[in-house]
Design a protein around this motif. Structure first.
Motif, PDB file in Angstrom:
ATOM      1  N   ALA A   1      13.157   2.364   9.660  1.00 46.35           N
ATOM      2  CA  ALA A   1      12.752   1.442   8.594  1.00 46.35           C
ATOM      3  C   ALA A   1      11.485   0.679   8.970  1.00 46.35           C
ATOM      4  O   ALA A   1      10.569   0.507   8.157  1.00 46.35           O
ATOM      5  CB  ALA A   1      13.887   0.474   8.280  1.00 46.35           C
ATOM      6  N   VAL A   2      11.442   0.233  10.244  1.00 43.26           N
ATOM      7  CA  VAL A   2      10.256  -0.496  10.696  1.00 43.26           C
ATOM      8  C   VAL A   2       9.043   0.418  10.725  1.00 43.26           C
ATOM      9  O   VAL A   2       7.933   0.053  10.304  1.00 43.26           O
ATOM     10  CB  VAL A   2      10.517  -1.098  12.088  1.00 43.26           C
ATOM     11  N   PHE A   3       9.241   1.659  11.219  1.00 43.64           N
ATOM     12  CA  PHE A   3       8.135   2.615  11.265  1.00 43.64           C
ATOM     13  C   PHE A   3       7.633   2.974   9.858  1.00 43.64           C
ATOM     14  O   PHE A   3       6.430   3.141   9.642  1.00 43.64           O
ATOM     15  CB  PHE A   3       8.574   3.882  12.019  1.00 43.64           C
ATOM     16  N   SER A   4       8.575   3.119   8.927  1.00 37.16           N
ATOM     17  CA  SER A   4       8.173   3.435   7.542  1.00 37.16           C
ATOM     18  C   SER A   4       7.346   2.302   6.941  1.00 37.16           C
ATOM     19  O   SER A   4       6.340   2.530   6.244  1.00 37.16           O
ATOM     20  CB  SER A   4       9.417   3.689   6.683  1.00 37.16           C
ATOM     21  N   GLU A   5       7.775   1.055   7.246  1.00 39.13           N
ATOM     22  CA  GLU A   5       7.022  -0.087   6.731  1.00 39.13           C
ATOM     23  C   GLU A   5       5.634  -0.147   7.359  1.00 39.13           C
ATOM     24  O   GLU A   5       4.628  -0.413   6.674  1.00 39.13           O
ATOM     25  CB  GLU A   5       7.791  -1.373   7.009  1.00 39.13           C
ATOM     26  N   LEU A   6       5.558   0.125   8.684  1.00 43.08           N
ATOM     27  CA  LEU A   6       4.259   0.153   9.348  1.00 43.08           C
ATOM     28  C   LEU A   6       3.373   1.271   8.786  1.00 43.08           C
ATOM     29  O   LEU A   6       2.168   1.095   8.590  1.00 43.08           O
ATOM     30  CB  LEU A   6       4.459   0.359  10.858  1.00 43.08           C
ATOM     31  N   TYR A   7       4.015   2.422   8.543  1.00 49.59           N
ATOM     32  CA  TYR A   7       3.255   3.556   7.976  1.00 49.59           C
ATOM     33  C   TYR A   7       2.668   3.187   6.611  1.00 49.59           C
ATOM     34  O   TYR A   7       1.511   3.489   6.309  1.00 49.59           O
ATOM     35  CB  TYR A   7       4.184   4.756   7.854  1.00 49.59           C
ATOM     36  N   THR A   8       3.445   2.492   5.787  1.00 52.05           N
ATOM     37  CA  THR A   8       2.971   2.073   4.464  1.00 52.05           C
ATOM     38  C   THR A   8       1.821   1.089   4.580  1.00 52.05           C
ATOM     39  O   THR A   8       0.809   1.196   3.871  1.00 52.05           O
ATOM     40  CB  THR A   8       4.119   1.441   3.676  1.00 52.05           C
ATOM     41  N   HIS A   9       1.951   0.134   5.490  1.00 47.08           N
ATOM     42  CA  HIS A   9       0.900  -0.874   5.639  1.00 47.08           C
ATOM     43  C   HIS A   9      -0.380  -0.280   6.213  1.00 47.08           C
ATOM     44  O   HIS A   9      -1.482  -0.678   5.822  1.00 47.08           O
ATOM     45  CB  HIS A   9       1.406  -2.016   6.517  1.00 47.08           C
ATOM     46  N   PHE A  10      -0.226   0.648   7.168  1.00 48.14           N
ATOM     47  CA  PHE A  10      -1.406   1.338   7.673  1.00 48.14           C
ATOM     48  C   PHE A  10      -2.098   2.160   6.573  1.00 48.14           C
ATOM     49  O   PHE A  10      -3.320   2.245   6.514  1.00 48.14           O
ATOM     50  CB  PHE A  10      -1.030   2.235   8.864  1.00 48.14           C
ATOM     51  N   SER A  11      -1.280   2.766   5.702  1.00 46.08           N
ATOM     52  CA  SER A  11      -1.846   3.521   4.573  1.00 46.08           C
ATOM     53  C   SER A  11      -2.598   2.596   3.619  1.00 46.08           C
ATOM     54  O   SER A  11      -3.649   2.963   3.061  1.00 46.08           O
ATOM     55  CB  SER A  11      -0.738   4.259   3.820  1.00 46.08           C
ATOM     56  N   ASN A  12      -2.079   1.389   3.428  1.00 46.44           N
ATOM     57  CA  ASN A  12      -2.761   0.426   2.561  1.00 46.44           C
ATOM     58  C   ASN A  12      -4.118   0.018   3.116  1.00 46.44           C
ATOM     59  O   ASN A  12      -5.063  -0.245   2.362  1.00 46.44           O
ATOM     60  CB  ASN A  12      -1.897  -0.816   2.365  1.00 46.44           C
ATOM     61  N   VAL A  13      -4.199  -0.024   4.447  1.00 47.26           N
ATOM     62  CA  VAL A  13      -5.487  -0.363   5.061  1.00 47.26           C
ATOM     63  C   VAL A  13      -6.439   0.822   4.997  1.00 47.26           C
ATOM     64  O   VAL A  13      -7.631   0.682   4.687  1.00 47.26           O
ATOM     65  CB  VAL A  13      -5.287  -0.816   6.522  1.00 47.26           C
TER      66      VAL A  13
END
Length: 860
Positions: A244-256
């Motif tokens: 879950a944490v990795f998925s959230e990080l992946y989403t935020h990195f994609s937003n950047v």
């Protein structure tokens, strides 16, 4: 339940599977057994119930989606207003914006998929026709595009926000979860995987705009894939918090990494290009409602993103079709927008012209302010329907309304100045400039149009009102778009009202030069007007007027004073300018030339009789003067020439008044030059200076080389015999038939048959054909002496009671000669009095005025 959400479902591109039609076809074409078999359809009642429920759901489907579109439109506009005022809030709500854009995009595609989805048997169930049609769909599209553009504009803020979020929130959270994860199953995780997880945590802690986000995102993707697979040996329940944490990080990195790309991906609307007919209908609806004008350029903006929105890599053959369709639709949108601008431009122009006829803008504003103040004071009473007071300020409010509509449309164009569709760049300003140029050209061509009468001409003052209204409307466009409307104005004015072939300022006037249709119409109208029998020149008003107005011969006759007064001619000169005045003069001069030629022919025909004419001897004079032919024709031609010269004089006077107002310093210099020439008789102006003086409004025909050239061409100055015959021919005109009905009119200081124009003809023709001023004065003096002898002879015969002189009015002829002497420069009254006694002239003039006073006394 399916129909409550979809009436049709997409298959490929614009192909859809129509669920409602399939439902109709399936049930309505179902047939029971044949009557001969005795079978019956016992489920008819159930079928009707199913149909009723189905169409109820279909209605609900359309209404629910319409409500959803309104909700999405409101939400999108709220976010646009919020992010415009507070740009920093775009980052925290970025995920919500993506979801809202995606939902809006899906709903817009749903709308275009369902615009033509109608049940077959709708009329039997009471289906609401065109229920899926929504004229405000363009507002939703515009709001979606506006929000996407606004958030893209603040993309750097979004990136900085998520970088801080990853570093300050996601990294500590990930550290806590990884610590728990390592403590729980540390022995089961390989050393390589542990090092990669710690590396990812370190990268999350030290992330910045210079980081390699693509590599970090791929590492997170690898770790997520490894933890989710069964080969890791870690139970899914144990790895779920870390995932879950990795998925959230992946989403935020994609937003950047892909801020703009995600906005375009979720807000893509290129798919609606597969519905060209519906898009064209939407464009037409948009440009017919002023409330939608602000969104008119949205469809053109969508075309700029078609190549990003449509994935054509699996259908390469469609690329050429998409390019052509996009460019074709872009041209259609631009054409429709230009048509809408022209229509609203024309409406505003007409409203301003109507306002000018109601007293102008200032008068209307005063009326509106007066009504408003009375309402505030409680003094305004409601008027009954049909009263005129109810319409006070109507023109002002109409102009306001048209200006608001046109302003919104121009504002939309200003925000999208250029649009690139694949490799083609559309410049909306260029399209609009060309459309305005063509429209203004047509409007200027109708300045002088007079309703349904194609041969008539409206008054120049009315044409000037139209011109001012058009000028103000063009200025309004210039203020909104900064288009150089002065070039449009100048170019079309020159196309319609100038004629370089007639001669530029300072050059000779070319006779019968090729002119525009408007100039030809104006010139022919004025020539026909001043050539009319009932039209005469009024020296007091300095204009032509229609005499015997109640006895007009033709239905289309107009009052000449309405077109030749100083105010009307000044309005004409304001519109056409100096070039136009010269072009009008060229058109009229082409008819004038024929009159001069006819006069020359008559003199040549009567040359023998004019040689034998002796004005001193009564018997010889009376016998020879009767042998002179075509006196009436010569008099008529001389009147026409004089009327042209008088028309040119008052036209030049009006032109000088216009230049006094517009270019006072230049006008004063010209007047100073003219005074210097007149005060010093030794100064002889050159040809070019004479042309400049004439084009600047100098009324003296002696400086008009165009007229002098025609006179000298027909009457050469070397023909001395002609200089002898000319005064004799003019002196013989007193015995023409036209003088029998000629009477002097004291109230206008003119003659009822217009013979006063002959004075101008003589005083212009003689100096033009003579070599010097002395010879011209000699010819004029000869005319005065011969005319005096002729009047003495006619007066003696009239007093003797001869039948030949019964219809001639000698007092009017005396006044004619008196006015000739008053206007003849360089000749005093004693020349006439040497032959024609002053007491006789005074007696005849007093006789006329006594009759006028007596008639006035009898009438009272």
């Amino acid at each position: 339940k399916i129909i409550s959400n979809y009436l049709c479902t997409p298959v490929f591109r614009s192909m859809t599977f129509d669920i409602a039609k399939t439902w109709d076809k399936t049930f309505w074409e179902f047939k029971c057994g044949h009557k001969s078999q005795g079978t019956k359809f016992f489920l008819k009642t159930h079928r009707d119930l199913v149909f009723k429920e189905a169409y109820t759901k279909a209605n609900e489907c359309a209404l629910n989606h319409r409500s959803l579109r309104k909700y999405l439109q409101v939400q999108l506009r709220q976010y646009v207003c919020l992010f415009t005022e507070f740009p920093g809030l775009a980052a925290p709500k970025f995920q919500l914006v993506l979801a809202l854009l995606k939902l809006s995009s899906d709903e817009i595609h749903w709308y275009f998929q369902h615009t033509r989805a109608q049940p077959l048997k709708a009329h039997k169930i009471g289906w609401i026709q065109n229920l899926t049609t929504d004229t405000s769909i363009i507002k939703l599209i515009a709001a979606c595009c506006d929000l996407c553009q606004l958030v893209s504009k603040h993309a750097p803020l979004v990136k900085e926000y998520f970088i801080e979020y990853i570093r300050d929130i996601d990294a500590p959270k990930c550290e806590v979860q990884l610590k728990k994860f390592f403590d729980f199953c540390g022995g089961k995780i390989p050393k390589t995987q542990q090092d990669m997880m710690m590396k990812l945590l370190a990268q999350a802690r030290g992330v910045n705009l210079g980081s390699n986000f693509q590599a970090i995102k791929l590492d997170f993707f690898r770790m997520t894939s490894w933890l989710s697979s069964t080969t890791s040996g870690i139970p899914f329940e144990t790895a779920q918090p870390v995932l879950a944490v990795f998925s959230e990080l992946y989403t935020h990195f994609s937003n950047v990494l892909r801020t703009e790309q995600q906005l375009v991906k979720n807000a893509k609307l290129g798919g609606i290009l597969w519905y060209p007919d519906d898009l064209k209908e939407t464009t037409k609806w948009t440009l017919t409602k002023p409330s939608l004008f602000g969104s008119s350029m949205t469809l053109l903006h969508i075309l700029g993103h078609v190549k990003y929105d449509l994935d054509l890599k699996y259908c390469p053959d469609e690329q050429s079709y998409v390019i052509k369709a996009s460019q074709k639709f872009g041209q259609f949108v631009l054409n429709q927008i230009c048509k809408a601008v022209i229509q609203n431009f024309d409406n505003m122009y007409r409203a301003k012209y109507h306002l000018a006829g109601c007293g102008g803008l200032r008068t209307q504003i005063q009326k509106v302010n007066s009504i408003t103040s009375k309402k505030k004071a409680g003094l305004h009473n409601d008027t009954l329907p049909g009263t005129e007071s109810k319409y006070n300020g109507k023109g002002y409010f109409q102009v306001q309304q048209q200006a608001q509509s046109l302003g919104e449309l121009l504002g939309a164009i200003r925000n999208t100045r250029q649009c690139q569709v694949f490799k083609v760049i559309y410049n909306t300003y260029d399209w609009l400039y060309e459309a305005l140029d063509n429209h203004v050209y047509g409007v200027m061509g109708s300045f002088f149009a007079m309703g349904g009468d194609s041969s008539g001409l409206c008054r120049p003052s009315e044409a000037l009102k139209r011109m001012r209204a058009l000028q103000r409307t063009l200025t309004f466009v210039d203020q909104h778009l900064a288009i150089n409307t002065s070039d449009i104005w100048r170019g079309n004015i020159l196309k319609h009202f100038s004629n370089v072939s007639a001669g530029t300022i300072g050059q000779d006037l070319v006779v019968d030069a090729k002119s525009s249709a408007v100039i030809q119409k104006i010139g022919k109208f004025y020539w026909n007007l001043i050539s009319h029998e009932i039209v005469g020149f009024n020296p007091i008003k300095m204009s032509f007027e229609s005499r015997h107005v109640n006895q007009r011969k033709h239905k289309g006759d107009v009052n000449a004073e309405d077109y030749t007064s100083h105010a009307e001619l000044k309005a004409l000169c304001t519109i056409v300018g100096p070039y136009g005045v010269k072009a009008i003069q060229s058109v009229v001069l082409s008819n004038f030339t024929q009159n001069i030629v006819d006069m020359k022919k008559i003199i040549s025909t009567n040359a023998v009789y004019l040689n034998q004419l002796d004005f001193v001897d009564v018997k010889s004079w009376w016998g020879n003067v009767q042998r002179v032919n075509e006196k009436d024709e010569f008099l008529q031609q001389a009147i026409q020439v004089g009327r042209y010269l008088q028309f040119v004089s008052i036209l030049k006077s009006a032109q000088r008044s216009v230049q006094d107002d517009d270019i006072p310093f230049v006008s004063q210099i010209v007047q100073l030059v003219m005074r210097r020439i007149q005060s010093d008789g030794k100064i002889i102006p050159g040809k070019q200076l004479c042309n400049v003086l004439t084009d600047s409004g100098v009324e003296d025909p002696m400086y008009d080389h165009g007229i002098k050239t025609i006179f000298q061409r027909v009457f050469p100055g070397t023909d001395k015999q002609l200089q002898t015959h000319l005064p004799k021919m003019f002196a013989c005109l007193f015995l023409s038939a036209k003088w029998r009905s000629t009477r002097f009119e004291p109230h206008s200081e003119g003659f009822n048959t217009g013979v006063e124009s002959v004075i101008t003809t003589i005083q212009t023709l003689v100096p033009a054909i003579c070599d010097s001023e002395e010879s011209s004065m000699k010819v004029l003096k000869n005319f005065v002496i011969l005319s005096a002898y002729a009047l003495l002879h006619m007066n003696s015969k009239a007093e003797a009671g001869t039948r030949e002189m019964r219809d001639y009015h000698i007092p009017s002829m005396m006044i004619f000669m008196s006015k000739f002497m008053e206007t003849c420069k360089g000749m005093s009254m004693h020349v006439l009095e040497e032959c024609l006694p002053y007491t006789l002239m005074r007696t005849k003039i007093i006789e006329i005025y006594e009759k006028v006073h007596q008639a006035a006394h009898d009438g009272s």
